[in-house]
Design a protein around this motif. Structure first.
Motif, PDB file in Angstrom:
ATOM      1  N   PHE A 259       0.821  -1.217   0.000  1.00 41.98           N
ATOM      2  CA  PHE A 259       0.000   0.000   0.000  1.00 41.98           C
ATOM      3  C   PHE A 259       0.855   1.266   0.000  1.00 41.98           C
ATOM      4  CE2 PHE A 259      -2.521   3.187   2.502  1.00 41.98           C
ATOM      5  CZ  PHE A 259      -3.469   3.460   1.512  1.00 41.98           C
TER       6      PHE A 259
ATOM      7  N   LYS B 206      -8.167  -6.490   1.973  1.00 44.99           N
ATOM      8  CA  LYS B 206      -6.952  -5.965   2.587  1.00 44.99           C
ATOM      9  C   LYS B 206      -6.454  -6.916   3.665  1.00 44.99           C
ATOM     10  CE  LYS B 206      -9.125  -2.075   1.042  1.00 44.99           C
ATOM     11  NZ  LYS B 206     -10.539  -2.025   0.602  1.00 44.99           N
TER      12      LYS B 206
ATOM     13  N   THR C 254      -0.467  -4.779   3.581  1.00 47.43           N
ATOM     14  CA  THR C 254       0.340  -3.711   4.152  1.00 47.43           C
ATOM     15  C   THR C 254       0.778  -4.063   5.566  1.00 47.43           C
ATOM     16  OG1 THR C 254       0.369  -1.316   4.616  1.00 47.43           O
ATOM     17  CG2 THR C 254      -1.705  -2.456   5.006  1.00 47.43           C
TER      18      THR C 254
ATOM     19  N   LEU D 201     -10.323   1.826  -3.561  1.00 52.00           N
ATOM     20  CA  LEU D 201      -9.774   0.541  -3.108  1.00 52.00           C
ATOM     21  C   LEU D 201     -10.793  -0.291  -2.343  1.00 52.00           C
ATOM     22  CD1 LEU D 201      -6.216   1.586  -1.853  1.00 52.00           C
ATOM     23  CD2 LEU D 201      -6.860   0.674  -4.093  1.00 52.00           C
TER      24      LEU D 201
ATOM     25  N   VAL E 170      -4.668  -6.009  -1.379  1.00 51.44           N
ATOM     26  CA  VAL E 170      -3.773  -4.995  -0.817  1.00 51.44           C
ATOM     27  C   VAL E 170      -3.226  -5.540   0.501  1.00 51.44           C
ATOM     28  CG1 VAL E 170      -3.557  -2.632   0.031  1.00 51.44           C
ATOM     29  CG2 VAL E 170      -5.112  -3.127  -1.878  1.00 51.44           C
TER      30      VAL E 170
END
Length: 210
Positions: free
Chosen positions: A11, A125, A103, A120, A101
């Motif tokens: 990210f 995530k 991170t 997004l 994503v």
């Protein structure tokens, strides 16, 4: 029908431009919620490659009303403006693949930034405290059906693509079959590689990914 790829994207500084931080701090300073000296100290902290910073905690220690600061950011800044220009075309190009994503950092601060970015929202995530490459390596699933990670057990992909601005997030997967590693070193990169690495393709833009 060919299987989709599993594309895992970092990210910060891969998708999200760190210019957001300086704009956010400048906004707080312009509204007299933060003085210039404190602003500069926080900017210096953000530039430190050895720190995983929870900006909300820092602001709280500066006696700011964090809720007020975030509301100000939401009304005065459009975080989607801080997505790099090559992100939206890349997402469109990969619409038939599984894009995730991934991170690392303090969860609440990462969630604030991710929640800001409306474009997004459709994508899953994963927020970690550990090295992303080690996490993917340790949860990697491979069979005749394809490749996957434990988070998506039962879903098989033709290839796993990992894109990150940090080389140390990629090196744990060097040499793995059906894994494609891309080190994205943008012109404003915080982390600079010390050399080229076998098994890792070094690029300066998402446009270079085949």
């Amino acid at each position: 029908m060919s299987k989709p790829k599993l594309i895992i994207m970092d990210f910060d500084r891969t998708i999200f431009n760190a210019a957001f931080y300086t704009e956010f701090l400048a906004l707080l300073t312009s509204r007299r919620l933060l003085d210039a000296a404190t602003n500069q100290r926080i900017v210096d902290l953000l530039a430190d490659t050895n720190i995983s910073l929870d900006l909300m905690d820092v602001l709280r220690r500066c006696h700011l009303n964090v809720v007020q600061a975030l509301e100000l950011a939401r009304t005065a800044l459009d975080p989607n403006d801080f997505l790099y220009d090559d992100v939206s075309p890349f997402l469109e190009r990969g619409r038939d693949d599984k894009l995730v994503v991934m991170t690392t950092g303090v969860r609440r601060w990462q969630m604030i930034k991710l929640d800001f970015c409306a474009s997004l929202q459709p994508y899953p995530k994963i927020i970690l405290q550990d090295n992303k490459g080690e996490y993917v390596r340790d949860t990697l699933l491979q069979s005749q059906k394809g490749i996957s990670i434990q988070d998506y057990e039962g879903q098989w992909f033709s290839e796993l693509v990992l894109i990150d601005d940090r080389v140390d997030s990629l090196t744990p997967l060097v040499g793995r079959d059906r894994v494609s590693l891309w080190h994205l070193e943008r012109p404003d990169a915080k982390y600079r590689r010390d050399r080229d690495y076998d098994g890792i393709t070094h690029i300066t833009s998402l446009k270079e990914i085949i």
